[in-house]
Motif scaffolding. Structure first.
Motif, PDB file in Angstrom:
ATOM      1  N   ARG A   1       2.768   8.709 -12.456  1.00 15.54           N
ATOM      2  CA  ARG A   1       2.440   9.114 -10.797  1.00 15.54           C
ATOM      3  C   ARG A   1       1.338   8.229 -10.487  1.00 15.54           C
ATOM      4  N   ALA A   2       1.216   7.042 -10.998  1.00 16.32           N
ATOM      5  CA  ALA A   2      -0.024   6.074 -10.568  1.00 16.32           C
ATOM      6  C   ALA A   2      -0.592   6.300  -9.034  1.00 16.32           C
ATOM      7  N   ASP A   3       0.346   6.219  -8.333  1.00 14.03           N
ATOM      8  CA  ASP A   3      -0.128   6.357  -6.914  1.00 14.03           C
ATOM      9  C   ASP A   3      -0.331   7.436  -6.245  1.00 14.03           C
ATOM     10  N   ASP A   4      -0.344   8.701  -6.958  1.00 14.46           N
ATOM     11  CA  ASP A   4      -0.467   9.949  -6.387  1.00 14.46           C
ATOM     12  C   ASP A   4      -1.911  10.610  -6.878  1.00 14.46           C
ATOM     13  N   ARG A   5      -2.156  11.378  -6.160  1.00 15.09           N
ATOM     14  CA  ARG A   5      -3.565  12.164  -6.234  1.00 15.09           C
ATOM     15  C   ARG A   5      -3.014  13.426  -6.744  1.00 15.09           C
TER      16      ARG A   5
ATOM     17  N   ARG B   1       9.224  11.186  -4.562  1.00 17.61           N
ATOM     18  CA  ARG B   1       8.791   9.947  -4.455  1.00 17.61           C
ATOM     19  C   ARG B   1       8.249   9.351  -3.047  1.00 17.61           C
TER      20      ARG B   1
ATOM     21  N   HIS C   1      -6.563   9.424 -13.228  1.00 19.66           N
ATOM     22  CA  HIS C   1      -5.386  10.270 -14.021  1.00 19.66           C
ATOM     23  C   HIS C   1      -5.980  10.411 -15.512  1.00 19.66           C
TER      24      HIS C   1
ATOM     25  N   LEU D   1      -7.119  10.310  -8.316  1.00 21.81           N
ATOM     26  CA  LEU D   1      -6.416   9.028  -8.626  1.00 21.81           C
ATOM     27  C   LEU D   1      -6.750   8.733 -10.132  1.00 21.81           C
TER      28      LEU D   1
ATOM     29  N   GLU E   1       0.873  -1.267  -0.092  1.00 22.14           N
ATOM     30  CA  GLU E   1      -0.062   0.215  -0.056  1.00 22.14           C
ATOM     31  C   GLU E   1       0.847   1.132  -0.049  1.00 22.14           C
ATOM     32  N   SER E   2       0.902   1.908  -1.006  1.00 26.96           N
ATOM     33  CA  SER E   2       1.679   3.282  -1.207  1.00 26.96           C
ATOM     34  C   SER E   2       0.546   4.224  -0.783  1.00 26.96           C
ATOM     35  N   GLN E   3       1.035   5.294   0.116  1.00 21.76           N
ATOM     36  CA  GLN E   3       0.000   6.392   0.394  1.00 21.76           C
ATOM     37  C   GLN E   3       0.243   7.445  -0.925  1.00 21.76           C
ATOM     38  N   GLY E   4       1.261   7.626  -1.429  1.00 20.63           N
ATOM     39  CA  GLY E   4       1.056   8.417  -2.561  1.00 20.63           C
ATOM     40  C   GLY E   4       1.534   9.890  -2.104  1.00 20.63           C
TER      41      GLY E   4
END
Length: 351
Positions: A151-155, A311, A175, A173, A109-112
């Motif tokens: 940046r798939a995990d970032d809002r 990152r 994108h 998310l 789980e990546s918080q991003g």
């Protein structure tokens, strides 16, 4: 031993020392095996263990027929079955006492990171100094879209600004939708009252959007080709870039400021470099960085550098521990019950 058990079975024991209790049971079983089953001996026992075939020729020279063992019933051949079942049941119960568990890997789980792209859409973005075939806005939108793809995990959200700041897309998310909105973003016309550059207001609006984000890292990527001309000495009520940078610092938002292009074209056709000191100060106060992009290639490199700088930390491998003693306990009790029933039914020994 626990590592070996986990490698072979996928289970690990929380209290493996309890398996040592199996040694007394094993010793008792071996002792009983060698001792044999207690029995009542009587004199004719030797005569009922074998059969002597009847001899038709009774002459002294006649050969003696070999003794034939008596046939053994299925019950006799399986006489050790209850003991074996009882031993396996005891071992299963001991394994249950040792608390077998299974470690199930959980997905990463990546918080991003929460990011807002702050894009200048004033009419000066129509210049084609970044790329002779495209204007500044088109080059900036293409570079921004590539940045979003990685940046798939970032809002990520989008604020477009000229005189006023407009939230085109809140951090999301989705994108694909963001890239569609970015592609449809257009610049204001040169004869519009909105054709100005309000960097301070845009930063304040982006910081306001990020204020309620849950990510630990919050970033504004500001791209402009001009200087602040809304918050001036004649308009003290407007938000100056430095004041917006101080707000960003208080909210924990870093600003990566990008000055795009080689400057502003004068009426005579000459290029005048923009004053980047306010942008540099914005980046410094917010603990971000300042970049100058004089062509499309350098702008792409700037976004790549920001991508490397921002990152999220890699999540540590996580597992969920689930108890697995119940199947062993159920099997052990069931086997012990089965051994008890067999001894009192089919394998019952009468005195």
């Amino acid at each position: 031993m626990d590592t070996w058990i986990e490698t072979m079975t996928g289970l690990s024991l929380q209290s493996p020392a309890l398996l040592l209790l199996a040694l007394p049971f094993a010793a008792a079983a071996i002792w009983r095996w060698h001792r044999g089953t207690p029995a009542l001996r009587f004199s004719p026992a030797a005569f009922v263990s074998w059969v002597q075939p009847y001899a038709t020729d009774r002459s002294p020279d006649a050969p003696v027929a070999p003794k034939t063992p008596l046939p053994r019933s299925l019950r006799a051949r399986l006489r050790l079955l209850p003991a074996a079942i009882q031993l396996v049941g005891l071992l299963a119960a001991l394994v249950a006492l040792a608390r077998p568990v299974q470690r199930i890997p959980l997905p990463f789980e990546s918080q991003g990171i929460d990011i807002v792209l702050c894009l200048d859409v004033s009419s000066s973005m129509a210049a084609n100094d970044l790329d002779p075939r495209h204007d500044r806005l088109a080059v900036a939108k293409a570079a921004g879209a590539r940045f979003v793809e990685g940046r798939a995990d970032d809002r990520i959200g989008l604020v477009a600004f000229a005189r006023y700041a407009d939230l085109r897309c809140p951090p999301t998310l989705d994108h694909r939708a963001l890239r569609q909105i970015l592609a449809e973003t257009s610049m204001v016309t040169s004869d519009s009252q909105e054709d100005a550059t309000g960097i301070g207001a845009a930063l304040a609006r982006a910081a306001q959007v990020l204020e309620h984000g849950v990510a630990k890292s919050k970033v504004i990527v500001l791209l402009t080709d001009g200087e602040e001309n809304v918050a001036t000495a004649e308009s003290p009520d407007e938000i100056a870039p430095l004041h917006a940078a101080q707000l960003c610092h208080e909210l924990g938002v870093r600003v990566y400021a990008i000055a795009a292009g080689i400057g502003t074209r004068t009426a005579g056709g000459d290029w005048v470099a923009i004053d980047t000191k306010p942008l540099e100060e914005v980046a410094r106060v917010s603990q971000g960085r300042f970049f100058a992009a004089r062509d499309a290639s350098s702008l792409a490199n700037v976004y790549a550098e920001i991508d490397r700088l921002e990152r999220a930390a890699l999540a540590q491998p996580r597992t969920r521990v689930e108890e697995r003693f119940l199947p062993f306990l159920t099997a052990g009790l069931g086997l012990l019950l089965a051994a008890w029933l067999l001894r009192r039914t089919w394998f019952e020994l009468l005195p």
